[in-house]
Write a protein that holds these residues in place. Structure first.
Motif, mmCIF file in Angstrom:
data_model
loop_
_atom_site.group_PDB
_atom_site.id
_atom_site.type_symbol
_atom_site.label_atom_id
_atom_site.label_comp_id
_atom_site.label_asym_id
_atom_site.label_seq_id
_atom_site.Cartn_x
_atom_site.Cartn_y
_atom_site.Cartn_z
ATOM 1 N N PRO A 25 18.584 -1.360 -20.931
ATOM 2 C CA PRO A 25 17.909 -1.132 -22.114
ATOM 3 C C PRO A 25 18.788 -0.690 -23.252
ATOM 4 O O PRO A 25 18.675 -0.926 -24.474
ATOM 5 N N ILE A 26 19.933 0.031 -23.171
ATOM 6 C CA ILE A 26 20.918 0.081 -24.057
ATOM 7 C C ILE A 26 21.631 -1.100 -24.809
ATOM 8 O O ILE A 26 21.498 -1.479 -25.882
ATOM 9 N N PHE A 27 21.846 -2.046 -23.777
ATOM 10 C CA PHE A 27 22.397 -3.471 -24.403
ATOM 11 C C PHE A 27 21.249 -4.126 -25.157
ATOM 12 O O PHE A 27 21.646 -4.763 -26.216
ATOM 13 N N GLY A 28 20.091 -4.007 -24.599
ATOM 14 C CA GLY A 28 19.075 -4.601 -25.594
ATOM 15 C C GLY A 28 18.889 -4.116 -26.685
ATOM 16 O O GLY A 28 18.682 -4.604 -27.837
ATOM 17 N N ILE B 83 21.416 -2.617 -28.526
ATOM 18 C CA ILE B 83 22.555 -3.326 -29.394
ATOM 19 C C ILE B 83 22.070 -4.585 -30.005
ATOM 20 O O ILE B 83 22.476 -4.927 -31.028
ATOM 21 N N LEU B 84 21.509 -5.371 -29.142
ATOM 22 C CA LEU B 84 21.446 -6.787 -29.371
ATOM 23 C C LEU B 84 20.032 -6.938 -30.559
ATOM 24 O O LEU B 84 20.278 -7.622 -31.655
ATOM 25 N N ALA B 85 19.067 -5.715 -30.419
ATOM 26 C CA ALA B 85 17.959 -5.910 -31.429
ATOM 27 C C ALA B 85 18.634 -5.468 -32.804
ATOM 28 O O ALA B 85 18.242 -5.706 -33.727
ATOM 29 N N THR B 86 19.740 -4.547 -32.582
ATOM 30 C CA THR B 86 20.516 -4.025 -34.085
ATOM 31 C C THR B 86 21.356 -4.986 -34.715
ATOM 32 O O THR B 86 21.173 -5.290 -35.758
ATOM 33 N N GLN C 59 27.217 -8.778 -15.296
ATOM 34 C CA GLN C 59 26.099 -8.277 -16.401
ATOM 35 C C GLN C 59 25.060 -9.226 -16.673
ATOM 36 O O GLN C 59 24.704 -9.961 -17.744
ATOM 37 N N PRO C 60 24.589 -9.694 -15.320
ATOM 38 C CA PRO C 60 23.390 -10.810 -15.315
ATOM 39 C C PRO C 60 22.286 -10.337 -16.173
ATOM 40 O O PRO C 60 21.178 -11.195 -16.661
ATOM 41 N N SER C 61 22.087 -9.019 -16.611
ATOM 42 C CA SER C 61 20.857 -8.681 -17.411
ATOM 43 C C SER C 61 21.142 -8.956 -18.764
ATOM 44 O O SER C 61 20.021 -8.956 -19.468
#
Length: 355
Positions: free
Chosen positions: A4-7, A9-12, A24-26
């Motif tokens: 969720p945190i990585f998601g 970061i990507l959105a930002t 990091q398969p997710s």
């Protein structure tokens, strides 16, 4: 990093591209949900990756390339690692869209058939990156005692008479394996240089018996400089590349090395080690291996087309990303001009500029 945190970061950040590995398969799922292209980067060779993926996807079916198949005794050792390579690779590839690509740090000529098979197994395009080894450069003057000893061997005996023994920082040998290697070196009567974490693990009396014939050094050594020295006639190694035994078999299959084979239970044998050392350093087969290894080394260090193809593919992925315009700029002067000029510099335009 938690998915969720990585998601978030990507959105930002909304990057043009995500490159991820098997740990990091997710990352691919998060990238896809944000309409960002993702590329799986495998640090292992195509032979290793295709073998473990084959076993994960087709259990009970023989791997089609017998020259790199592993004996049964290897699998408990590999599965005893913190990461099961087959499951992790399959999980990482399952997470990535089928339109994504996989990059591998290898030369296509060495692993062409394994790359093709990996592409079939993964149902994705697989691109070899070519050599990731930095250009040779003069290393700082260090460990002078090593080179003084090697120079003496050139004078006393002759060139290409010493075997260099080193097993990297990720290959952990148990005491029994170190003992067999030590006795094998002793039996060979070949001069040797051995980089070892601690000589305390050597068999009792070993250093006294080999005397001036060998040198054991602790800690890190300037390996590239040692291998370039004219006294080195052989390199006893685990074959690197993430310390996976498939690589040793691949090295032998392309005739640039000779494997010291284990017995049926997976144990090293001193007589086999001694035989292979002698064969490499003073035998006819070893002479052929050195010639082949030199040819392969020269070819690998040539700047090939692999990295150019990869860069062009990555650029195209970025260019195809929606809602962005890309402007050419020379951000990477080390790349060929026709490639560096295509590296995208992302500018997010106001909506009224978008077509």
């Amino acid at each position: 990093m938690a998915a969720p945190i990585f998601g978030d970061i990507l959105a930002t950040l909304n990057p043009d591209l995500v490159i991820y590995d098997g740990f990091q398969p997710s990352a691919a799922v998060a990238a896809s949900s944000n309409n960002i292209p993702a590329v799986f980067f495998s640090i292992s060779g195509a032979a290793t990756t295709s073998l473990v993926l084959h076993i994960a996807k087709t259990p009970g079916v023989a791997y089609p390339f017998p020259e790199v198949r592993l004996q049964d005794f290897w699998w408990p050792k590999l599965k005893g690692n913190t990461v099961d390579p087959g499951n992790e690779t399959e999980k990482a590839l399952k997470s990535s869209p089928r339109s994504s690509k996989e990059k591998k740090p290898r030369k296509a000529k060495i692993e062409a058939k394994y790359i093709d098979y990996l592409s079939v197994l993964s149902e994705r395009k697989v691109l070899p990156l070519g050599s990731l080894i930095e250009d040779a450069r003069e290393e700082a003057e260090e460990r002078k005692e090593i080179f003084e000893w090697l120079n003496k061997k050139n004078i006393i005996i002759n060139q290409r008479s010493v075997v260099f023994v080193a097993f990297g920082s990720e290959c952990f040998l148990d005491n029994e394996e170190i003992e067999e290697i030590a006795y094998g070196i002793e039996l060979s009567n070949i001069p040797f240089l051995w980089a070892l974490d601690s000589p305390k693990v050597l068999p009792e009396g070993f250093l006294g018996r080999v005397g001036e014939r060998g040198m054991v050094v602790e800690g890190m050594v300037p390996q590239k400089k040692i291998l370039r020295h004219s006294s080195i006639g052989g390199f006893m190694s685990h074959c690197g590349w993430s310390s996976v035994p498939v690589n040793a078999k691949l090295v032998e299959s392309i005739c640039v090395g000779i494997e010291a084979k284990r017995d049926e239970s997976g144990r090293l044998e001193r007589e086999e080690i001694a035989k292979v050392i002698e064969e490499v350093v003073v035998g006819k087969r070893g002479e052929d291996v050195r010639i082949k290894a030199k040819e392969l080394s020269d070819n690998i260090m040539k700047k090939g087309d692999e990295i150019t193809v990869v860069v062009e593919e990555l650029v195209q992925l970025c260019v195809n990303k929606k809602h962005y315009r890309f402007w050419p700029c020379n951000l990477h002067p080390s790349l060929p001009p026709h490639i560096s000029q295509k590296i995208p510099f992302r500018v997010k335009l106001p909506k009224y500029f978008e077509s």
